[in-house]
Design an enzyme around this catalytic site. Structure first.
Site, PDB file in Angstrom:
ATOM      1  N   THR A 157       0.822  -1.206   0.000  1.00 37.03           N
ATOM      2  CA  THR A 157       0.000   0.000   0.000  1.00 37.03           C
ATOM      3  C   THR A 157       0.862   1.265   0.000  1.00 37.03           C
ATOM      4  O   THR A 157       1.992   1.234   0.494  1.00 37.03           O
ATOM      5  CB  THR A 157      -0.903  -0.011   1.264  1.00 37.03           C
ATOM      6  N   ASP A 158       0.297   2.360  -0.484  1.00 39.35           N
ATOM      7  CA  ASP A 158       1.018   3.639  -0.409  1.00 39.35           C
ATOM      8  C   ASP A 158       1.080   4.166   1.023  1.00 39.35           C
ATOM      9  O   ASP A 158       1.808   5.119   1.313  1.00 39.35           O
ATOM     10  CB  ASP A 158       0.371   4.690  -1.333  1.00 39.35           C
ATOM     11  N   GLU A 159       0.312   3.531   1.943  1.00 38.79           N
ATOM     12  CA  GLU A 159       0.293   4.026   3.321  1.00 38.79           C
ATOM     13  C   GLU A 159       1.631   3.815   4.028  1.00 38.79           C
ATOM     14  O   GLU A 159       1.877   4.413   5.080  1.00 38.79           O
ATOM     15  CB  GLU A 159      -0.844   3.371   4.107  1.00 38.79           C
ATOM     16  N   TYR A 183      -1.511  -0.868  11.106  1.00 41.14           N
ATOM     17  CA  TYR A 183      -1.685  -1.482   9.783  1.00 41.14           C
ATOM     18  C   TYR A 183      -0.522  -1.119   8.860  1.00 41.14           C
ATOM     19  O   TYR A 183       0.175  -1.988   8.327  1.00 41.14           O
ATOM     20  CB  TYR A 183      -3.021  -1.041   9.150  1.00 41.14           C
ATOM     21  N   LYS A 234       2.564  -3.410   7.171  1.00 40.10           N
ATOM     22  CA  LYS A 234       2.759  -3.533   5.713  1.00 40.10           C
ATOM     23  C   LYS A 234       4.177  -3.075   5.343  1.00 40.10           C
ATOM     24  O   LYS A 234       4.843  -3.695   4.510  1.00 40.10           O
ATOM     25  CB  LYS A 234       1.722  -2.713   4.948  1.00 40.10           C
TER      26      LYS A 234
HETATM   27  N1  NAD Z   1      -7.959  -1.829  -0.026  1.00 41.66           N
HETATM   28  C1  NAD Z   1      -7.076  -0.952  -0.529  1.00 41.66           C
HETATM   29  O1  NAD Z   1      -7.444   0.156  -0.914  1.00 41.66           O
HETATM   30  C2  NAD Z   1      -5.617  -1.341  -0.689  1.00 41.66           C
HETATM   31  C3  NAD Z   1      -4.747  -0.453  -1.313  1.00 41.66           C
HETATM   32  C4  NAD Z   1      -3.416  -0.828  -1.516  1.00 41.66           C
HETATM   33  C5  NAD Z   1      -2.987  -2.067  -1.096  1.00 41.66           C
HETATM   34  N2  NAD Z   1      -3.839  -2.914  -0.466  1.00 41.66           N
HETATM   35  C6  NAD Z   1      -3.332  -4.233  -0.068  1.00 41.66           C
HETATM   36  O2  NAD Z   1      -4.016  -5.201  -0.855  1.00 41.66           O
HETATM   37  C7  NAD Z   1      -4.159  -6.416  -0.133  1.00 41.66           C
HETATM   38  C8  NAD Z   1      -5.594  -6.834  -0.107  1.00 41.66           C
HETATM   39  O3  NAD Z   1      -6.372  -5.786   0.499  1.00 41.66           O
HETATM   40  P1  NAD Z   1      -7.965  -5.903   0.566  1.00 41.66           P
HETATM   41  O4  NAD Z   1      -8.490  -4.534   0.706  1.00 41.66           O
HETATM   42  O5  NAD Z   1      -8.445  -6.784  -0.512  1.00 41.66           O
HETATM   43  O6  NAD Z   1      -8.125  -6.662   1.951  1.00 41.66           O
HETATM   44  P2  NAD Z   1      -9.334  -7.527   2.501  1.00 41.66           P
HETATM   45  O7  NAD Z   1      -9.307  -7.317   3.991  1.00 41.66           O
HETATM   46  O8  NAD Z   1     -10.590  -7.247   1.763  1.00 41.66           O
HETATM   47  O9  NAD Z   1      -8.912  -9.028   2.164  1.00 41.66           O
HETATM   48  C9  NAD Z   1      -7.908  -9.697   2.835  1.00 41.66           C
HETATM   49  C10 NAD Z   1      -8.076 -11.187   2.567  1.00 41.66           C
HETATM   50  O10 NAD Z   1      -6.986 -11.882   3.205  1.00 41.66           O
HETATM   51  C11 NAD Z   1      -7.520 -12.991   3.927  1.00 41.66           C
HETATM   52  N3  NAD Z   1      -6.632 -13.257   5.057  1.00 41.66           N
HETATM   53  C12 NAD Z   1      -6.435 -12.465   6.151  1.00 41.66           C
HETATM   54  N4  NAD Z   1      -5.559 -13.060   6.992  1.00 41.66           N
HETATM   55  C13 NAD Z   1      -5.174 -14.228   6.400  1.00 41.66           C
HETATM   56  C14 NAD Z   1      -4.291 -15.273   6.766  1.00 41.66           C
HETATM   57  N5  NAD Z   1      -3.606 -15.226   7.921  1.00 41.66           N
HETATM   58  N6  NAD Z   1      -4.139 -16.314   5.917  1.00 41.66           N
HETATM   59  C15 NAD Z   1      -4.826 -16.363   4.738  1.00 41.66           C
HETATM   60  N7  NAD Z   1      -5.700 -15.416   4.349  1.00 41.66           N
HETATM   61  C16 NAD Z   1      -5.875 -14.360   5.181  1.00 41.66           C
HETATM   62  C17 NAD Z   1      -8.911 -12.559   4.353  1.00 41.66           C
HETATM   63  O11 NAD Z   1      -9.741 -13.668   4.640  1.00 41.66           O
HETATM   64  C18 NAD Z   1      -9.363 -11.772   3.131  1.00 41.66           C
HETATM   65  O12 NAD Z   1      -9.971 -12.613   2.185  1.00 41.66           O
HETATM   66  C19 NAD Z   1      -3.574  -6.143   1.254  1.00 41.66           C
HETATM   67  O13 NAD Z   1      -2.250  -6.634   1.280  1.00 41.66           O
HETATM   68  C20 NAD Z   1      -3.584  -4.627   1.367  1.00 41.66           C
HETATM   69  O14 NAD Z   1      -2.542  -4.169   2.207  1.00 41.66           O
HETATM   70  C21 NAD Z   1      -5.139  -2.583  -0.251  1.00 41.66           C
END
Ligand code: NAD
Length: 332
Positions: A121-123, A148, A152
């Site tokens: 993430t950009d965070e 969080y 990351k």
């Molecule tokens: N949402 C955003 O805007 C955003 C932006 C940039 C990066 N990201 C990154 O993208 C990735 C996905 O984000 P998201 O928003 O889809 O998250 P989300 O919370 O919707 O999904 C996370 C998924 O990971 C699974 N999970 C959690 N812990 C686990 C474990 N120990 N073992 C196996 N599975 C596990 C959960 O069941 C879920 O399906 C993350 O790494 C996040 O940091 C998100």
């Protein structure tokens, strides 16, 4: 044809990526997901069984991870605890999944010599002032604010160390805020859309001046596919679609697109330590790897997303009351 392992493939962005892979390639996908509160099997329900295999398990389970890595060509790692507000309430799961989970996967990538792409993430870069002309680039120093974003950031540094120390074939991407289908209703945009559908007034943290750089999840997926195909091992790529908007603008646009008065929302207590502004400069990804986003018009992407939540109430309704009760207990 490649065999991909996608961790967190039942979550928001992971499930969008699995849909993208099925629609744009003939690759086979194995999803490894622990189905925490954020994971939802229904997000993969309409995909063909011969293209997608679902494994219910935890990325910290080294024996399971080892077994799955043996059978794939490449791994895309989305699994994470992902919600800032939850990390302020209970940081421990963030350390377990984001740090120990990533470590477990890296050890398997090292043992099996597998191509590994780490989603971040950009965070990790902290925040910018509202009037700062700068945007984040690949060389911006890390300065995370919350449990969080600090976990990351830690996971990104583990990936860099496993590349440098053990020759793991990894790349990293840091993306801005995503919106689109299959996002949990705890998150800002789906929460406000589903509030309007339910006849609840949208909630805006503080004055709503905090700026996020929005990208459609499908554009995030195409960027990740591009990096998997063409990215240079050991490198980091920033993903963004020039979608800077403050939270007040987003709430007002949702209300407008849903046919409501644009001031029909409430201000609520701001998030502790709320980052002011994120903004991504994705020049490197665009010029070196030739990627461009499809959704350049935020209002059009948001209108699509509103349509999706309107027609998928069965997907989000089971979580809605619990999420609103949680926020209400915190005055938000
Ligand atoms: N949402 C955003 O805007 C955003 C932006 C940039 C990066 N990201 C990154 O993208 C990735 C996905 O984000 P998201 O928003 O889809 O998250 P989300 O919370 O919707 O999904 C996370 C998924 O990971 C699974 N999970 C959690 N812990 C686990 C474990 N120990 N073992 C196996 N599975 C596990 C959960 O069941 C879920 O399906 C993350 O790494 C996040 O940091 C998100």
């Amino acid at each position: 044809m490649s065999r991909l392992l996608v961790t967190g493939g039942a979550g928001f962005i992971g499930s969008n990526f699995v849909h993208h892979v099925v629609e744009t390639s003939d690759d086979h996908v194995t999803v490894l997901d622990a189905l925490t509160y954020a994971g939802n099997r229904a997000s993969l329900a309409d995909l063909p069984e011969d293209r997608v295999t679902f494994v219910h398990g935890d990325i910290t389970d080294a024996a399971l991870v080892d077994e799955l890595f043996a059978d794939v060509d490449a791994v895309v790692h989305y699994a994470a605890e992902s919600h800032n507000d939850n990390s302020l309430h209970d940081p421990r799961p963030f350390l377990d999944t984001n740090i120990i989970g990533t470590y477990t996967l890296l050890e398997a990538a090292r043992k099996h010599d597998r191509r590994f792409h780490h989603i971040s993430t950009d965070e990790v870069y902290g925040d910018l002032e509202l009037d700062d002309p700068e945007r984040f680039t690949e060389s911006t120093p890390y300065n995370p604010s919350s449990p969080y974003s600090s976990t990351k950031a830690g996971s990104d540094l583990l990936v860099r160390a496993w590349v440098r120390s053990f020759g793991v074939q990894a790349t990293i991407s840091n993306c801005s805020n995503n919106y689109g289908p299959y996002q949990h209703v705890e998150k800002f945009i789906p929460r406000q859309i589903t509030n309007v559908i339910r006849g609840i007034r949208p909630k805006l943290y503080g004055a709503g001046e905090n700026v996020r750089d929005w990208i459609h999840a499908d554009d995030h997926s195409s960027a990740v596919s591009t990096i998997l195909a063409k990215g240079e091992i050991g490198e980091t790529y920033l993903i963004g679609a020039d979608g800077e908007k403050n939270n007040k603008q987003v709430v007002e646009l949702i209300l407008q697109l849903m046919g409501q008065p644009v001031d029909a929302y409430d201000h609520v207590t701001d998030r502790a330590g709320h980052d002011l502004r994120y903004a991504i400069d994705s020049t490197r990804l665009r010029t070196e790897l030739g990627w461009t986003p499809r959704f350049s018009d935020f209002a059009a992407g948001l209108a699509d997303t509103i349509d999706w939540y309107r027609s998928h109430e069965d997907w989000w309704a089971p979580s809605k009351d619990g999420v609103e009760a949680f926020y209400a207990s915190k005055g938000q």
